[in-house]
Design a protein around this motif. Structure first.
Motif, PDB file in Angstrom:
ATOM      1  N   ARG A   5       0.830  -1.203   0.000  1.00 46.29           N
ATOM      2  CA  ARG A   5       0.000   0.000   0.000  1.00 46.29           C
ATOM      3  C   ARG A   5       0.869   1.259   0.000  1.00 46.29           C
ATOM      4  NH1 ARG A   5      -3.865   0.066   4.753  1.00 46.29           N
ATOM      5  NH2 ARG A   5      -4.353  -1.957   3.873  1.00 46.29           N
ATOM      6  N   LEU A   6       1.935   1.259   0.807  1.00 43.03           N
ATOM      7  CA  LEU A   6       2.861   2.404   0.828  1.00 43.03           C
ATOM      8  C   LEU A   6       3.518   2.591  -0.531  1.00 43.03           C
ATOM      9  CD1 LEU A   6       4.634   1.875   4.286  1.00 43.03           C
ATOM     10  CD2 LEU A   6       2.930   3.627   3.698  1.00 43.03           C
ATOM     11  N   LEU A   7       3.846   1.498  -1.202  1.00 43.00           N
ATOM     12  CA  LEU A   7       4.432   1.580  -2.542  1.00 43.00           C
ATOM     13  C   LEU A   7       3.429   2.166  -3.533  1.00 43.00           C
ATOM     14  CD1 LEU A   7       6.239  -1.877  -2.659  1.00 43.00           C
ATOM     15  CD2 LEU A   7       7.328   0.362  -2.516  1.00 43.00           C
ATOM     16  N   ALA A   8       2.179   1.727  -3.447  1.00 42.67           N
ATOM     17  CA  ALA A   8       1.133   2.210  -4.361  1.00 42.67           C
ATOM     18  C   ALA A   8       0.852   3.693  -4.150  1.00 42.67           C
ATOM     19  CB  ALA A   8      -0.141   1.392  -4.168  1.00 42.67           C
ATOM     20  N   MET A   9       0.940   4.150  -2.888  1.00 52.83           N
ATOM     21  CA  MET A   9       0.687   5.561  -2.590  1.00 52.83           C
ATOM     22  C   MET A   9       1.905   6.435  -2.880  1.00 52.83           C
ATOM     23  SD  MET A   9      -1.669   5.455   0.868  1.00 52.83           S
ATOM     24  CE  MET A   9      -0.420   4.741   1.890  1.00 52.83           C
ATOM     25  N   GLY A  10       3.031   5.811  -3.210  1.00 49.65           N
ATOM     26  CA  GLY A  10       4.239   6.578  -3.511  1.00 49.65           C
ATOM     27  C   GLY A  10       4.987   7.052  -2.279  1.00 49.65           C
ATOM     28  N   GLN A  11       4.631   6.554  -1.115  1.00 46.48           N
ATOM     29  CA  GLN A  11       5.325   6.972   0.107  1.00 46.48           C
ATOM     30  C   GLN A  11       6.631   6.220   0.308  1.00 46.48           C
ATOM     31  OE1 GLN A  11       2.633   6.678   3.391  1.00 46.48           O
ATOM     32  NE2 GLN A  11       1.322   8.315   2.631  1.00 46.48           N
ATOM     33  N   LEU A  12       6.766   5.073  -0.344  1.00 46.69           N
ATOM     34  CA  LEU A  12       7.978   4.269  -0.274  1.00 46.69           C
ATOM     35  C   LEU A  12       8.446   4.030  -1.700  1.00 46.69           C
ATOM     36  CD1 LEU A  12       9.905   2.666   1.587  1.00 46.69           C
ATOM     37  CD2 LEU A  12       8.364   0.729   1.369  1.00 46.69           C
ATOM     38  N   ASP A  13       9.691   4.382  -1.983  1.00 49.13           N
ATOM     39  CA  ASP A  13      10.225   4.249  -3.339  1.00 49.13           C
ATOM     40  C   ASP A  13      10.527   2.794  -3.662  1.00 49.13           C
ATOM     41  OD1 ASP A  13      10.152   7.002  -3.720  1.00 49.13           O
ATOM     42  OD2 ASP A  13      12.187   7.273  -2.954  1.00 49.13           O
ATOM     43  N   SER A  14      10.430   2.475  -4.968  1.00 54.17           N
ATOM     44  CA  SER A  14      10.774   1.134  -5.421  1.00 54.17           C
ATOM     45  C   SER A  14      11.217   1.196  -6.869  1.00 54.17           C
ATOM     46  CB  SER A  14       9.585   0.182  -5.271  1.00 54.17           C
ATOM     47  OG  SER A  14       8.551   0.560  -6.156  1.00 54.17           O
ATOM     48  N   VAL A  15      11.836   0.115  -7.311  1.00 49.61           N
ATOM     49  CA  VAL A  15      12.262  -0.024  -8.705  1.00 49.61           C
ATOM     50  C   VAL A  15      11.802  -1.389  -9.187  1.00 49.61           C
ATOM     51  CG1 VAL A  15      14.271   1.485  -8.471  1.00 49.61           C
ATOM     52  CG2 VAL A  15      14.523  -0.949  -8.032  1.00 49.61           C
ATOM     53  N   THR A  16      11.754  -1.563 -10.509  1.00 48.69           N
ATOM     54  CA  THR A  16      11.422  -2.867 -11.057  1.00 48.69           C
ATOM     55  C   THR A  16      12.626  -3.421 -11.798  1.00 48.69           C
ATOM     56  OG1 THR A  16      10.483  -1.836 -13.024  1.00 48.69           O
ATOM     57  CG2 THR A  16       8.952  -2.435 -11.285  1.00 48.69           C
ATOM     58  N   LEU A  17      12.832  -4.706 -11.635  1.00 46.73           N
ATOM     59  CA  LEU A  17      13.852  -5.452 -12.376  1.00 46.73           C
ATOM     60  C   LEU A  17      13.108  -6.546 -13.119  1.00 46.73           C
ATOM     61  CD1 LEU A  17      16.558  -5.853  -9.596  1.00 46.73           C
ATOM     62  CD2 LEU A  17      16.710  -4.425 -11.622  1.00 46.73           C
ATOM     63  N   GLY A  18      12.840  -6.290 -14.403  1.00 46.37           N
ATOM     64  CA  GLY A  18      11.993  -7.221 -15.135  1.00 46.37           C
ATOM     65  C   GLY A  18      10.597  -7.161 -14.561  1.00 46.37           C
ATOM     66  N   ARG A  19      10.121  -8.291 -14.027  1.00 46.88           N
ATOM     67  CA  ARG A  19       8.797  -8.325 -13.393  1.00 46.88           C
ATOM     68  C   ARG A  19       8.880  -8.217 -11.878  1.00 46.88           C
ATOM     69  NH1 ARG A  19       5.918 -13.491 -15.599  1.00 46.88           N
ATOM     70  NH2 ARG A  19       4.403 -12.762 -14.074  1.00 46.88           N
ATOM     71  N   ALA A  20      10.098  -8.179 -11.347  1.00 42.32           N
ATOM     72  CA  ALA A  20      10.272  -8.138  -9.893  1.00 42.32           C
ATOM     73  C   ALA A  20      10.319  -6.702  -9.390  1.00 42.32           C
ATOM     74  CB  ALA A  20      11.564  -8.860  -9.512  1.00 42.32           C
TER      75      ALA A  20
END
Length: 124
Positions: free
Chosen positions: A76-91
């Motif tokens: 949920r935090l990732l979806a709201m943009g409060q926690l950053d993330s990156v994608t590697l392929g599908r991961a």
């Protein structure tokens, strides 16, 4: 003197008898293992899913574990943009420093809120 066979066929030994007859050496679970840094760790304390502090990119589950929150709330935090993330392929991976930054932002926002509440209490 051998124990009497209780199975249907006397030619096949019972599984428990075969295990009892095989004197395989037992290795203790607490054998120390050596890591790259040369430090010794007790193997019994290393469990599956243990966070490695040297990781740069964390799975969502590892990030949630470091924040002491649930996996669903971390997503949920990732979806709201409060926690950053990156994608590697599908991961999807969460940079380790993003977890630390999120904790600092959270603490700063709560400290500001507490200071505002104190000011309101003093003004009244």
């Amino acid at each position: 003197m051998a124990r009497p066979q209780t199975s249907a066929t006397a030619s096949q030994p019972l599984r428990s008898q075969a295990l009892a007859d095989s004197a395989a050496p037992i290795t203790p679970v607490t054998d120390p293992i050596e890591l790259k840094e040369g430090a010794l760790y007790d193997a019994s304390t290393v469990t599956e899913g243990t966070d490695d502090p040297t990781l740069i990119l964390l799975t969502v589950e590892e990030a949630a574990r470091r924040l002491s929150i649930g996996r669903t709330y971390c997503f949920r935090l990732l979806a709201m943009g409060q926690l950053d993330s990156v994608t590697l392929g599908r991961a999807r991976r969460v940079p380790a420093e993003a977890v630390v930054e999120f904790a600092h932002k959270l603490r700063a926002s709560q400290c500001r809120g507490a200071m505002t509440s104190e000011r309101k209490g003093l003004a009244a």
